[in-house]
Enzyme design. Structure first.
Site, PDB file in Angstrom:
ATOM      1  N   ASN A   1       8.686   2.347  10.364  1.00  0.00           N
ATOM      2  CA  ASN A   1       7.694   3.124   9.622  1.00  0.00           C
ATOM      3  C   ASN A   1       6.577   3.585  10.573  1.00  0.00           C
ATOM      4  O   ASN A   1       5.472   3.053  10.585  1.00  0.00           O
ATOM      5  CB  ASN A   1       7.127   2.294   8.466  1.00  0.00           C
ATOM      6  CG  ASN A   1       6.309   3.120   7.505  1.00  0.00           C
ATOM      7  OD1 ASN A   1       5.866   4.218   7.816  1.00  0.00           O
ATOM      8  ND2 ASN A   1       6.087   2.587   6.321  1.00  0.00           N
TER       9      ASN A   1
ATOM     10  N   TYR B   1      -2.237   1.913  10.857  1.00  0.00           N
ATOM     11  CA  TYR B   1      -2.724   0.547  11.072  1.00  0.00           C
ATOM     12  C   TYR B   1      -3.325   0.395  12.469  1.00  0.00           C
ATOM     13  O   TYR B   1      -4.392  -0.210  12.629  1.00  0.00           O
ATOM     14  CB  TYR B   1      -1.603  -0.466  10.863  1.00  0.00           C
ATOM     15  CG  TYR B   1      -1.057  -0.481   9.451  1.00  0.00           C
ATOM     16  CD1 TYR B   1      -1.878  -0.269   8.344  1.00  0.00           C
ATOM     17  CD2 TYR B   1       0.295  -0.682   9.215  1.00  0.00           C
ATOM     18  CE1 TYR B   1      -1.377  -0.266   7.053  1.00  0.00           C
ATOM     19  CE2 TYR B   1       0.807  -0.693   7.919  1.00  0.00           C
ATOM     20  CZ  TYR B   1      -0.032  -0.477   6.847  1.00  0.00           C
ATOM     21  OH  TYR B   1       0.470  -0.487   5.578  1.00  0.00           O
TER      22      TYR B   1
ATOM     23  N   ILE C   1       0.880  -1.171   0.000  1.00  0.00           N
ATOM     24  CA  ILE C   1       0.000   0.000   0.000  1.00  0.00           C
ATOM     25  C   ILE C   1       0.918   1.222   0.000  1.00  0.00           C
ATOM     26  O   ILE C   1       1.853   1.290   0.793  1.00  0.00           O
ATOM     27  CB  ILE C   1      -0.991   0.003   1.187  1.00  0.00           C
ATOM     28  CG1 ILE C   1      -1.965   1.187   1.094  1.00  0.00           C
ATOM     29  CG2 ILE C   1      -0.277  -0.072   2.512  1.00  0.00           C
ATOM     30  CD1 ILE C   1      -3.161   1.088   2.041  1.00  0.00           C
TER      31      ILE C   1
ATOM     32  N   VAL D   1       1.348   5.630  -1.068  1.00  0.00           N
ATOM     33  CA  VAL D   1       0.802   6.936  -1.429  1.00  0.00           C
ATOM     34  C   VAL D   1       1.946   7.777  -1.984  1.00  0.00           C
ATOM     35  O   VAL D   1       3.041   7.807  -1.401  1.00  0.00           O
ATOM     36  CB  VAL D   1       0.168   7.642  -0.205  1.00  0.00           C
ATOM     37  CG1 VAL D   1      -0.295   9.047  -0.566  1.00  0.00           C
ATOM     38  CG2 VAL D   1      -0.989   6.815   0.344  1.00  0.00           C
TER      39      VAL D   1
ATOM     40  N   GLU E   1       2.423  -6.909   6.792  1.00  0.00           N
ATOM     41  CA  GLU E   1       3.719  -6.724   7.418  1.00  0.00           C
ATOM     42  C   GLU E   1       4.083  -5.251   7.292  1.00  0.00           C
ATOM     43  O   GLU E   1       3.755  -4.614   6.294  1.00  0.00           O
ATOM     44  CB  GLU E   1       4.822  -7.549   6.728  1.00  0.00           C
ATOM     45  CG  GLU E   1       4.696  -9.052   6.921  1.00  0.00           C
ATOM     46  CD  GLU E   1       3.807  -9.720   5.882  1.00  0.00           C
ATOM     47  OE1 GLU E   1       3.405 -10.870   6.106  1.00  0.00           O
ATOM     48  OE2 GLU E   1       3.486  -9.085   4.847  1.00  0.00           O
TER      49      GLU E   1
END
Length: 159
Positions: A115, A122, A76, A78, A110
């Protein structure tokens, strides 16, 4: 993300013709990006590859693999210039909705412990750490572990 921006974000399936745009974002946001072949293989395998567009500009995307009754969020991302605007949350919300519609009971992913921005998103969406994959990610000096996170999807679902 403002309701106005969310309303302008179009979620569309991605195809091989979209790979140049995807690869451009991927190469800018990751020091160890997926290769074109990773995306080609994901599309060929029938994984759900979706992109978010503002007008005609691809601003983010995700890759979701279904395995029996579990979805695995493989990637995922951006675009750099659009980070911090809630687009990642929109992409994640869409992926979770798609997973639920496909019959998934949970979503697994994962994430690098380093990060912090992704971890915060999440956790906001209810993902909880269920394990660690040692040396999972390449890093400047060797490798970095991955935190394995899972979110149980409720029928009709929250978030």
């Amino acid at each position: 993300m403002s309701a106005v921006l969310a309303a302008k974000l179009s979620m569309l399936p991605m195809y091989p013709a979209d790979l140049d745009e995807i690869i451009e974002i991927e190469n800018r946001v990751y020091p160890f990006p997926w290769s074109r072949a990773n995306f080609v293989d994901s599309i060929a395998a029938g994984y759900s590859v979706w992109g978010g567009r503002l007008t005609d500009e691809l601003v983010g995307y995700y890759v979701l693999m279904m395995v029996v009754d579990e979805a695995h969020l493989l990637n995922i991302s951006v675009a750099e210039q659009h980070q911090g605007k809630g687009i990642g949350a929109c992409l994640l919300r869409h992926a979770m909705r798609l997973a639920r519609q496909a019959g998934a009971c949970s979503v697994l992913l994962e994430v690098r412990p380093s990060n912090a921005q992704a971890l915060a998103i999440y956790q906001h969406f209810g993902f909880r750490q269920i394990g660690v994959r040692r040396g999972y990610y390449p890093a400047e000096k060797g490798s970095e572990d991955a935190l394995v996170m899972r979110q149980v999807l409720l029928p009709g679902g929250a978030k």
